[in-house]
Motif scaffolding. Structure first.
Motif, PDB file in Angstrom:
ATOM      1  N   VAL A 144       1.018  -1.196  -0.098  1.00 46.93           N
ATOM      2  CA  VAL A 144      -0.108   0.084   0.086  1.00 46.93           C
ATOM      3  C   VAL A 144       0.809   1.368   0.032  1.00 46.93           C
ATOM      4  CG1 VAL A 144      -1.807   1.272   1.167  1.00 46.93           C
ATOM      5  CG2 VAL A 144      -2.039  -1.097   1.086  1.00 46.93           C
ATOM      6  N   LYS A 145       0.700   2.089  -1.104  1.00 42.83           N
ATOM      7  CA  LYS A 145       1.486   3.386  -1.089  1.00 42.83           C
ATOM      8  C   LYS A 145       0.880   4.390  -0.979  1.00 42.83           C
ATOM      9  CE  LYS A 145       4.644   1.309  -4.484  1.00 42.83           C
ATOM     10  NZ  LYS A 145       5.519   1.325  -5.822  1.00 42.83           N
ATOM     11  N   LEU A 146       1.124   5.387   0.002  1.00 43.57           N
ATOM     12  CA  LEU A 146       0.371   6.623   0.451  1.00 43.57           C
ATOM     13  C   LEU A 146       1.085   7.773  -0.181  1.00 43.57           C
ATOM     14  CD1 LEU A 146      -0.612   6.104   4.080  1.00 43.57           C
ATOM     15  CD2 LEU A 146      -2.010   5.573   2.188  1.00 43.57           C
ATOM     16  N   ALA A 147       0.452   8.639  -0.425  1.00 42.92           N
ATOM     17  CA  ALA A 147       0.943  10.127  -0.867  1.00 42.92           C
ATOM     18  C   ALA A 147       0.146  10.935  -0.500  1.00 42.92           C
ATOM     19  CB  ALA A 147       0.929  10.047  -2.450  1.00 42.92           C
ATOM     20  N   GLY A 148       0.552  12.385   0.162  1.00 45.16           N
ATOM     21  CA  GLY A 148      -0.190  13.203   0.493  1.00 45.16           C
ATOM     22  C   GLY A 148      -0.442  13.580   2.098  1.00 45.16           C
ATOM     23  N   ASN A 149      -0.213  12.316   2.582  1.00 46.56           N
ATOM     24  CA  ASN A 149      -0.400  12.489   4.115  1.00 46.56           C
ATOM     25  C   ASN A 149       0.495  13.037   5.040  1.00 46.56           C
ATOM     26  OD1 ASN A 149       1.139   9.864   3.247  1.00 46.56           O
ATOM     27  ND2 ASN A 149       0.943   9.364   5.397  1.00 46.56           N
ATOM     28  N   VAL A 150       0.333  13.893   5.847  1.00 48.78           N
ATOM     29  CA  VAL A 150       1.108  14.709   6.785  1.00 48.78           C
ATOM     30  C   VAL A 150       0.708  14.233   8.138  1.00 48.78           C
ATOM     31  CG1 VAL A 150       2.104  16.819   7.615  1.00 48.78           C
ATOM     32  CG2 VAL A 150       1.564  16.711   5.175  1.00 48.78           C
ATOM     33  N   HIS A 151      -0.488  14.521   8.453  1.00 48.26           N
ATOM     34  CA  HIS A 151      -0.927  14.397   9.953  1.00 48.26           C
ATOM     35  C   HIS A 151      -1.815  13.046  10.116  1.00 48.26           C
ATOM     36  CE1 HIS A 151      -0.123  18.422  10.605  1.00 48.26           C
ATOM     37  NE2 HIS A 151      -1.040  18.717   9.497  1.00 48.26           N
ATOM     38  N   ILE A 152      -1.836  12.261   9.041  1.00 49.44           N
ATOM     39  CA  ILE A 152      -2.611  10.888   8.999  1.00 49.44           C
ATOM     40  C   ILE A 152      -1.578   9.840   8.970  1.00 49.44           C
ATOM     41  CG2 ILE A 152      -4.168   9.423   7.796  1.00 49.44           C
ATOM     42  CD1 ILE A 152      -5.552  11.785   6.407  1.00 49.44           C
ATOM     43  N   SER A 153      -1.628   8.891   9.816  1.00 47.57           N
ATOM     44  CA  SER A 153      -0.622   7.802  10.041  1.00 47.57           C
ATOM     45  C   SER A 153      -1.260   6.641   8.928  1.00 47.57           C
ATOM     46  CB  SER A 153      -0.597   7.202  11.420  1.00 47.57           C
ATOM     47  OG  SER A 153      -1.681   6.618  11.713  1.00 47.57           O
ATOM     48  N   GLU A 154      -0.174   5.890   8.589  1.00 49.77           N
ATOM     49  CA  GLU A 154      -0.245   4.720   7.686  1.00 49.77           C
ATOM     50  C   GLU A 154      -1.123   3.812   8.445  1.00 49.77           C
ATOM     51  OE1 GLU A 154       3.348   3.248   5.924  1.00 49.77           O
ATOM     52  OE2 GLU A 154       3.945   5.118   5.031  1.00 49.77           O
ATOM     53  N   ILE A 155      -0.886   3.234   9.417  1.00 49.89           N
ATOM     54  CA  ILE A 155      -1.586   2.524  10.563  1.00 49.89           C
ATOM     55  C   ILE A 155      -2.914   2.812  10.230  1.00 49.89           C
ATOM     56  CG2 ILE A 155      -2.007   1.594  12.671  1.00 49.89           C
ATOM     57  CD1 ILE A 155       1.030   1.863  13.254  1.00 49.89           C
ATOM     58  N   ASP A 156      -3.429   4.086  10.494  1.00 49.22           N
ATOM     59  CA  ASP A 156      -4.941   4.494  10.813  1.00 49.22           C
ATOM     60  C   ASP A 156      -5.546   4.164   9.083  1.00 49.22           C
ATOM     61  OD1 ASP A 156      -4.595   5.315  13.037  1.00 49.22           O
ATOM     62  OD2 ASP A 156      -4.490   7.626  12.674  1.00 49.22           O
TER      63      ASP A 156
END
Length: 324
Positions: A109-121
């Motif tokens: 799972v690749k995330l982009a644009g998250n600053v305050h959101i954790s990958e775990i959530d």
């Protein structure tokens, strides 16, 4: 016995019954299919073809393919099993298990644009368990679940076969902190609550206190945009009776603003600060609610000193009059 002394046994085969010619058999099938000529019931044309086929099958004219029985049994078993899976509501689990076993299980799972959101959530909201199939993953449902997270403004989800999910998240922007009762919440510019305030990471944001302070925060900040020297000293904007604002400055001074013409009141405050350094004096509050006057409230210590000075002056004047 023949001439050589051998016995000869002659067998006479019984004459077999002659089979009907093919033309007669077809004629019989046609009579069965079409009915007698004496006015009896006549089958419809499609039914006649079916009867002819059955008669041909029974008489051996039509030969069945080899292993037709095994194939029919297998088709029957598959049909019954498929009906049970679909009718019993097990099709999603069945298809997910089959496609995961075939090599389409999500493992990246690749995330982009998250600053305050954790990958775990994000992973918890997707509900991935290591056996989730990329083929059976419902992108719309996954988008709704990720969008329900507090910080998410919008999210774009794409599948990259065979095992990858790409998420591009746009986060909500914190505008200020709203205190309602004893609770502190981060809010957007339009007043919508983002999430409860959990740490001091956002301590630099302006604090808005009171009922309706969240929805009116944008308007009051627009008023202060022209007065940065005052806005830089404000520690809290307190909404009073949903009508006007009180400002709590960094040195403890309270500035009471009017309900209307806030800009004019701030101009007077800036002029007094520039000319007389009003806010650096030993005062507790400045009342700007009246357009034709400004009222200043002293601190208790300053008031005591002032009262003492007034009393001493009065005493000195009385002594001077007595001597004269």
């Amino acid at each position: 016995m023949d001439r050589g002394g051998r016995f000869v046994l002659t067998l006479s085969a019984k004459k077999s019954k002659s089979r009907k010619p093919k033309a007669d058999r077809f004629a019989s099938a046609n009579r069965i299919a079409a009915g007698a000529e004496d006015g009896s019931f006549v089958l419809p044309r499609p039914a006649r073809r079916l009867v002819r086929f059955i008669v041909s099958l029974c008489t051996g004219k039509v030969e069945l393919p080899r292993h037709i029985g095994k194939a029919s049994l297998a088709a029957y078993v598959l049909a019954v099993g498929g009906y049970g899976v679909v009718h019993g509501g097990y099709w999603p689990q069945f298809s997910e298990t089959m496609t995961s076993s075939a090599g389409f299980a999500v493992d990246n799972v690749k995330l982009a644009g998250n600053v305050h959101i954790s990958e775990i959530d994000v992973l918890q909201s997707l509900g991935l368990d290591g056996a989730t199939s990329l083929v059976s993953l419902d992108v719309d449902d996954a988008r709704r679940r990720v969008a329900s997270l507090p910080w998410v403004a919008s999210v774009d989800i794409r599948k990259v076969y065979p095992r990858t999910i790409l998420l591009n998240i746009k986060e909500r922007k914190p505008f200020g902190i709203w205190q309602h009762g004893s609770d502190l919440s981060l809010i957007e510019e339009n007043g919508n609550i983002i999430a409860p305030l959990r740490d001091n990471k956002f301590a630099s944001l302006p604090l808005f206190v009171g009922r309706d302070a969240d929805t009116d925060a944008k308007d009051v900040m627009a008023e202060f945009a022209a007065f940065p020297q005052v806005a830089a000293r404000v520690k809290a904007y307190v909404r009073v009776s949903s009508r006007r604002w009180d400002l709590y400055l960094d040195n403890g001074v309270t500035v009471k603003l009017p309900e209307d013409d806030v800009g004019d009141a701030l101009k007077r405050l800036v002029r007094m600060e520039t000319e007389q350094q009003l806010l650096e004096r030993d005062i507790a509050a400045v009342d700007l609610r009246l357009a034709d006057r400004m009222t200043v409230e002293l601190t208790p210590d300053a008031l005591a000193r002032r009262n003492a000075a007034v009393a001493a002056r009065t005493k000195a004047m009385a002594k001077l009059e007595k001597e004269t």
